[in-house]
Design a protein around this motif. Structure first.
Motif, PDB file in Angstrom:
ATOM      1  N   LYS A 208       0.819  -1.203   0.000  1.00 23.48           N
ATOM      2  CA  LYS A 208       0.000   0.000   0.000  1.00 23.48           C
ATOM      3  C   LYS A 208       0.857   1.259   0.000  1.00 23.48           C
ATOM      4  CE  LYS A 208      -3.988   2.070   2.306  1.00 23.48           C
ATOM      5  NZ  LYS A 208      -4.971   1.937   3.417  1.00 23.48           N
ATOM      6  N   GLU A 209       1.931   1.236   0.761  1.00 28.41           N
ATOM      7  CA  GLU A 209       2.786   2.420   0.872  1.00 28.41           C
ATOM      8  C   GLU A 209       3.593   2.691  -0.404  1.00 28.41           C
ATOM      9  OE1 GLU A 209       4.845  -0.962   3.250  1.00 28.41           O
ATOM     10  OE2 GLU A 209       2.801  -0.219   2.866  1.00 28.41           O
ATOM     11  N   ASP A 210       3.606   1.719  -1.317  1.00 27.63           N
ATOM     12  CA  ASP A 210       4.371   1.888  -2.560  1.00 27.63           C
ATOM     13  C   ASP A 210       3.489   2.292  -3.753  1.00 27.63           C
ATOM     14  OD1 ASP A 210       6.697   1.122  -1.243  1.00 27.63           O
ATOM     15  OD2 ASP A 210       6.377  -1.009  -1.684  1.00 27.63           O
ATOM     16  N   ILE A 211       2.191   2.456  -3.513  1.00 26.28           N
ATOM     17  CA  ILE A 211       1.260   2.721  -4.612  1.00 26.28           C
ATOM     18  C   ILE A 211       1.565   4.042  -5.323  1.00 26.28           C
ATOM     19  CG2 ILE A 211      -1.146   3.335  -5.133  1.00 26.28           C
ATOM     20  CD1 ILE A 211      -1.995   1.131  -3.216  1.00 26.28           C
ATOM     21  N   THR A 212       1.898   5.077  -4.570  1.00 30.30           N
ATOM     22  CA  THR A 212       2.174   6.379  -5.188  1.00 30.30           C
ATOM     23  C   THR A 212       3.333   6.289  -6.170  1.00 30.30           C
ATOM     24  OG1 THR A 212       1.311   7.625  -3.310  1.00 30.30           O
ATOM     25  CG2 THR A 212       2.848   8.775  -4.763  1.00 30.30           C
ATOM     26  N   LYS A 213       4.431   5.684  -5.724  1.00 29.79           N
ATOM     27  CA  LYS A 213       5.601   5.542  -6.604  1.00 29.79           C
ATOM     28  C   LYS A 213       5.268   4.632  -7.797  1.00 29.79           C
ATOM     29  CE  LYS A 213      10.549   4.481  -6.703  1.00 29.79           C
ATOM     30  NZ  LYS A 213      10.450   3.839  -8.021  1.00 29.79           N
ATOM     31  N   PHE A 214       4.532   3.574  -7.528  1.00 24.47           N
ATOM     32  CA  PHE A 214       4.144   2.641  -8.585  1.00 24.47           C
ATOM     33  C   PHE A 214       3.365   3.367  -9.679  1.00 24.47           C
ATOM     34  CE2 PHE A 214       1.109  -0.261 -10.523  1.00 24.47           C
ATOM     35  CZ  PHE A 214       1.883  -1.374 -10.835  1.00 24.47           C
ATOM     36  N   SER A 215       2.370   4.166  -9.277  1.00 19.12           N
ATOM     37  CA  SER A 215       1.533   4.872 -10.249  1.00 19.12           C
ATOM     38  C   SER A 215       2.327   5.929 -11.008  1.00 19.12           C
ATOM     39  CB  SER A 215       0.330   5.516  -9.552  1.00 19.12           C
ATOM     40  OG  SER A 215       0.739   6.529  -8.650  1.00 19.12           O
ATOM     41  N   GLU A 216       3.236   6.603 -10.323  1.00 26.73           N
ATOM     42  CA  GLU A 216       4.051   7.621 -10.991  1.00 26.73           C
ATOM     43  C   GLU A 216       5.013   7.001 -11.999  1.00 26.73           C
ATOM     44  OE1 GLU A 216       5.833   9.639  -7.706  1.00 26.73           O
ATOM     45  OE2 GLU A 216       4.078  10.915  -7.326  1.00 26.73           O
ATOM     46  N   ASP A 217       5.603   5.862 -11.618  1.00 25.17           N
ATOM     47  CA  ASP A 217       6.511   5.166 -12.532  1.00 25.17           C
ATOM     48  C   ASP A 217       5.763   4.663 -13.766  1.00 25.17           C
ATOM     49  OD1 ASP A 217       8.593   5.619 -10.806  1.00 25.17           O
ATOM     50  OD2 ASP A 217       8.624   3.595  -9.958  1.00 25.17           O
ATOM     51  N   LEU A 218       4.552   4.144 -13.535  1.00 18.84           N
ATOM     52  CA  LEU A 218       3.762   3.640 -14.660  1.00 18.84           C
ATOM     53  C   LEU A 218       3.346   4.785 -15.578  1.00 18.84           C
ATOM     54  CD1 LEU A 218       2.391   1.390 -16.172  1.00 18.84           C
ATOM     55  CD2 LEU A 218       0.419   1.613 -14.634  1.00 18.84           C
ATOM     56  N   ARG A 219       2.958   5.901 -15.004  1.00 25.05           N
ATOM     57  CA  ARG A 219       2.584   7.058 -15.808  1.00 25.05           C
ATOM     58  C   ARG A 219       3.760   7.491 -16.681  1.00 25.05           C
ATOM     59  NH1 ARG A 219       3.763  12.172 -15.819  1.00 25.05           N
ATOM     60  NH2 ARG A 219       2.332  13.699 -16.757  1.00 25.05           N
ATOM     61  N   GLU A 220       4.953   7.512 -16.118  1.00 24.19           N
ATOM     62  CA  GLU A 220       6.137   7.911 -16.878  1.00 24.19           C
ATOM     63  C   GLU A 220       6.401   6.934 -18.023  1.00 24.19           C
ATOM     64  OE1 GLU A 220       9.137  10.252 -18.123  1.00 24.19           O
ATOM     65  OE2 GLU A 220       7.703  10.713 -16.537  1.00 24.19           O
ATOM     66  N   LYS A 221       6.226   5.658 -17.743  1.00 20.61           N
ATOM     67  CA  LYS A 221       6.429   4.644 -18.775  1.00 20.61           C
ATOM     68  C   LYS A 221       5.414   4.805 -19.908  1.00 20.61           C
ATOM     69  CE  LYS A 221       6.541  -0.383 -19.430  1.00 20.61           C
ATOM     70  NZ  LYS A 221       6.417  -1.710 -18.761  1.00 20.61           N
ATOM     71  N   MET A 222       4.157   5.047 -19.558  1.00 24.45           N
ATOM     72  CA  MET A 222       3.113   5.239 -20.558  1.00 24.45           C
ATOM     73  C   MET A 222       3.331   6.532 -21.337  1.00 24.45           C
ATOM     74  SD  MET A 222      -0.211   3.937 -18.349  1.00 24.45           S
ATOM     75  CE  MET A 222      -1.398   4.384 -19.611  1.00 24.45           C
ATOM     76  N   PHE A 223       3.817   7.549 -20.659  1.00 26.56           N
ATOM     77  CA  PHE A 223       4.086   8.834 -21.313  1.00 26.56           C
ATOM     78  C   PHE A 223       5.188   8.691 -22.363  1.00 26.56           C
ATOM     79  CE2 PHE A 223       6.056  13.253 -20.962  1.00 26.56           C
ATOM     80  CZ  PHE A 223       5.179  13.794 -21.890  1.00 26.56           C
ATOM     81  N   GLU A 224       6.216   7.914 -22.050  1.00 25.98           N
ATOM     82  CA  GLU A 224       7.283   7.664 -23.016  1.00 25.98           C
ATOM     83  C   GLU A 224       6.744   6.930 -24.239  1.00 25.98           C
ATOM     84  OE1 GLU A 224      10.426   8.805 -22.984  1.00 25.98           O
ATOM     85  OE2 GLU A 224       9.779   9.927 -21.209  1.00 25.98           O
ATOM     86  N   GLU A 225       5.828   5.989 -24.018  1.00 21.45           N
ATOM     87  CA  GLU A 225       5.203   5.280 -25.146  1.00 21.45           C
ATOM     88  C   GLU A 225       4.356   6.232 -25.983  1.00 21.45           C
ATOM     89  OE1 GLU A 225       5.528   2.348 -26.346  1.00 21.45           O
ATOM     90  OE2 GLU A 225       6.680   1.331 -24.807  1.00 21.45           O
TER      91      GLU A 225
END
Length: 291
Positions: free
Chosen positions: A222-239
């Motif tokens: 649960k405490e890692d959700i913020t970083k997880f979502s931000e990392d995924l957003r960055e990955k999707m943004f690069e795509e």
């Protein structure tokens, strides 16, 4: 002037197509519910709308990696841009999948009726607890019946003519973490080249959609959700920057940002081609000298 007239004519025609599809969806939802197949209501209506838009409006959808949407359950997260997202869903929607929507859409004639009858999860943004309860019900349904949920984590359409992605809200990721359900990221090309009210754009063309690899949430805390979502957003943004803009047949107008993007891509391509040619020539010359 002629381009503007064509733009408004297509807007009216697109609204008619949407209303006809929603009416079809209302009827289909009633029939599917009566025969115990309510979970297929949104799938069959989505397909109807996709084919109507494809053949009436001339807008198609090209999908890369569609096979990654076969193994349910999962939660799809994708970027949210304009009303053309409905068309994208029409092509992409897997059987047994549903969406979330704001409560106000429930009261739109035909469209709202269809959404309510087909099992849409309506979220009341002014009542957080009610929204949480609705999503928890959805989570149980996804797990027990091996279904799928499609969420736009940006929360609202960007309507941007630039290649941008708004910050992600955390709801989809909390759901996935709680249920240990995989997340499937989906990236959609910028559709402002096909439809945009600011520049009076309504063209024929092709939307490109790329389905990325499924991401397990089994070990997500649960405490890692913020970083997880931000990392995924960055990955999707690069795509998104790689996919760029939807390919359009310019009959009304084109946003200037897309023109700049295409010019930059062409310059980069020419530079890369020149570099590869120079390296190849140097290699051939060295080979000839050694000989």
């Amino acid at each position: 002037m002629g381009n503007v007239v064509l733009y408004y004519a297509r807007v009216v025609l697109a609204i008619i197509v949407l209303m006809v599809s929603a009416l079809y969806g209302t009827i289909a939802s009633i029939v599917c519910t009566l025969i115990g197949k309510q979970h297929l209501s949104q799938y069959t209506t989505a397909r109807f709308y996709y084919y109507a838009m494809k053949y009436v409006m001339g807008i198609d959808v090209k999908v890369i990696g569609e096979e990654k949407l076969r193994n349910k359950p999962f939660i799809v997260v994708s970027n949210h841009q304009s009303t053309l997202d409905i068309l994208m869903l029409g092509r992409m929607f897997p059987p047994g999948c549903t969406i979330t929507a704001k409560t106000s859409l429930k009261y739109i004639p035909f469209l709202g009726w269809f959404m309510a009858l087909s099992g849409t999860y309506f979220l009341n943004r002014s009542n957080r607890q009610q929204s949480v309860d609705t999503l928890n019900d959805g989570l149980r349904n996804i797990k027990e019946k091996k279904r799928a949920l499609w969420i736009f984590p940006e929360g609202t359409r960007s309507y941007s003519t630039d290649l941008v992605m708004l910050p992600f809200k955390k709801g989809a990721f909390h759901l996935a973490q709680q249920g240990k359900i995989p997340i499937v990221p989906v990236v959609v090309s910028n559709t402002s080249t096909l439809m945009n009210s600011k520049y009076k754009v309504f063209n024929r063309g092709v939307i490109t959609v790329k389905v990325l690899d499924s991401i397990s949430t089994d070990n997500l805390k649960k405490e890692d959700i913020t970083k997880f979502s931000e990392d995924l957003r960055e990955k999707m943004f690069e795509e998104l920057k790689e996919i760029g803009y939807s390919k359009a047949i310019n009959e009304t107008n084109i946003p200037p940002e897309s023109v700049t993007y295409e010019k930059q891509k062409e310059i980069q391509h020419l530079a890369s081609t020149s570099k590869n040619t120079a390296v190849s020539s140097a290699t051939d010359l060295t080979g000839s000298t050694d000989a």
